[in-house]
Design a protein around this motif. Structure first.
Motif: not given
Length: 447
Positions: A1-7, A9-12, A301-309, A352-353
């Motif tokens: 799935m390309s949408v990992l999370v939906q809430s 607040h939005g999507w990952v 919102v752009k984050v790293t592979s560990s979830g950092q901004f 977020v991606s």
């Protein structure tokens, strides 16, 4: 799935998977021969491991080496403070806008990242990615400039507004990319040779290679679109210094024929830089000029592979987010009709991606926007630098990220289901925007 999370607040999103899901069935046409290949966007482009900030390693060690991935970037690196009086008006406006949305970005991103991490995503664990990245030089814009020297084709001389990508034998020598919309009317992605280079064209996709002075063939195409997404080449100092691409003055955007391309209540989405003057222009001038009503602002919102901004949230240099302005085209016909089926667009949602390392490559919005545009919508991207399955795309670099140098092509041994001749064509095909679950091609699950 390309949408990992939906809430709420939005999507990952997994941006690379969004690309790859259109290429699970791919045919390569070369030297009048067809062969099946597996086509994947190169993983190293989304291998963003570290945030662009210095981290106090000793502090991390004192804390057992474990830190909150978002809080780690909340404190910007030390720099010489400027007095408020030294800020110009643009910087003052930027600070005010940032303070207004800061809590939305921080709290929403933390919630979405925490949810993604609980499902095993954004953990920072990834396979080692090796291999050089291809050059980002692109000659398509220069070719468009050369094509402008050719005489325009008069409407009465234009027998067809669209053309097939390839003949039955895979030949593309007949294709005029600059004055007609080119369509791949097959259920398969196709690797073809155009202008001496190989490009990967997704299924059910149409495109026109031109700049805004030669956009008329797109109008003559006769389609009215339910979703229009655009990423204008905004003027800014960074672009001028880097010379990555030619920018376009804001006032010239008003010349885009959006009212001739939009269906009633069409959803119009514009990527905007974090420059407040651009945001005001879109909200107060551009959209009203087109008859588009602003309905929401979203944030990528752009984050790293560990979830950092990817940049500190309060950085004075670059922010880890970009703005999208969403609006509805209100034609006179739409004003006199009821639109009870129109789905309201929520304000201040986050996407977020992990961003691409390629300049100006944005994540596909097809999955997150699908609920707001109805069933089987016709979708258009303006100023596109890539193609999407089921979409029509226009721009002077519309094929840039479709070049095979950005993909890994792996031959399939089994050619049993390679389409032959007209069996793969759809005589009445009309590019539509479909979710992966509804499409005729199978969604991939990654490598």
């Amino acid at each position: 799935m390309s949408v990992l999370v939906q809430s709420s607040h939005g999507w990952v999103l997994d941006a690379r998977l969004l690309i790859d899901q259109g290429y699970t069935r791919c045919i390569r046409c070369k030297d009048s021969q067809k062969s099946r290949v597996k086509c994947c966007f190169k993983r190293q482009y989304f291998h963003i491991v570290k945030s662009h900030t210095s981290v106090n390693k000793s502090a991390a060690m004192d804390d057992g080496g474990i830190t909150d991935p978002l809080q780690k970037t909340d404190k910007p690196p030390k720099k010489r403070k400027r007095r408020h009086s030294e800020l110009n008006q643009g910087e003052v406006d930027s600070q005010a806008f940032h303070e207004k949305i800061r809590s939305v970005i921080q709290e929403g991103t933390k919630s979405l990242v925490d949810s993604a991490r609980s499902l095993g995503h954004l953990s920072g664990v990834s396979d080692e990615v090796t291999g050089p990245l291809p050059s980002q030089e692109c000659s398509l814009a220069a070719l468009c400039e050369m094509a402008k020297e050719l005489p325009l084709v008069e409407d009465e001389e234009q027998e067809e507004c669209a053309q097939l990508l390839a003949a039955e034998d895979g030949c593309t020598s007949h294709v005029d990319l600059f004055s007609r919309v080119t369509e791949n009317r097959t259920d398969w992605a196709t690797v073809v040779t155009l202008m001496g280079d190989e490009y990967v064209i997704p299924p059910d996709a149409g495109f026109l290679l031109s700049d805004y002075t030669r956009i008329q063939p797109l109008v003559q195409y006769g389609r009215r679109f339910d979703l229009i997404v655009m990423d204008p080449p905004w003027e800014n100092k960074s672009v001028k210094r880097s010379r990555r691409y030619s920018s376009l003055p804001s006032t010239q955007l008003k010349r885009l024929p959006v009212p001739l391309l939009a269906s009633p209540n069409c959803l119009v989405v514009t990527w905007v830089t974090n420059r407040p003057s651009h945001l005001r222009f879109v909200r107060d001038e551009l959209y009203p000029h087109w008859g588009v009503e602003v309905v929401a602002e979203w944030f990528w919102v752009k984050v790293t592979s560990s979830g950092q901004f990817v940049f500190p949230l309060d950085s004075d240099h670059k922010k880890p987010y970009e703005v999208l302005v969403l609006g509805r085209y209100r034609s006179s016909a739409a004003e006199n009709s009821t639109s009870s089926s129109e789905v309201p667009v929520e304000d201040q949602r986050l996407i977020v991606s992990i961003p691409s390392a390629l300049h100006s490559q944005k994540p596909s919005l097809s999955d997150v926007l699908k609920p707001y545009v109805g069933a089987d919508p016709k979708c258009l991207e303006l100023f596109a630098r890539s193609l999407q399955p089921g979409w029509t795309s226009w721009g002077n670099e519309v094929l840039k990220f479709q070049h095979t140098s950005y993909f890994t092509l792996t031959p399939f041994d089994d050619r049993g289901d390679v389409p032959e001749g007209e069996a793969t064509e759809k005589p009445t095909a009309s590019p539509v925007c479909r979710s992966p679950g509804e499409s005729v091609y199978r969604p991939t699950t990654g490598d």
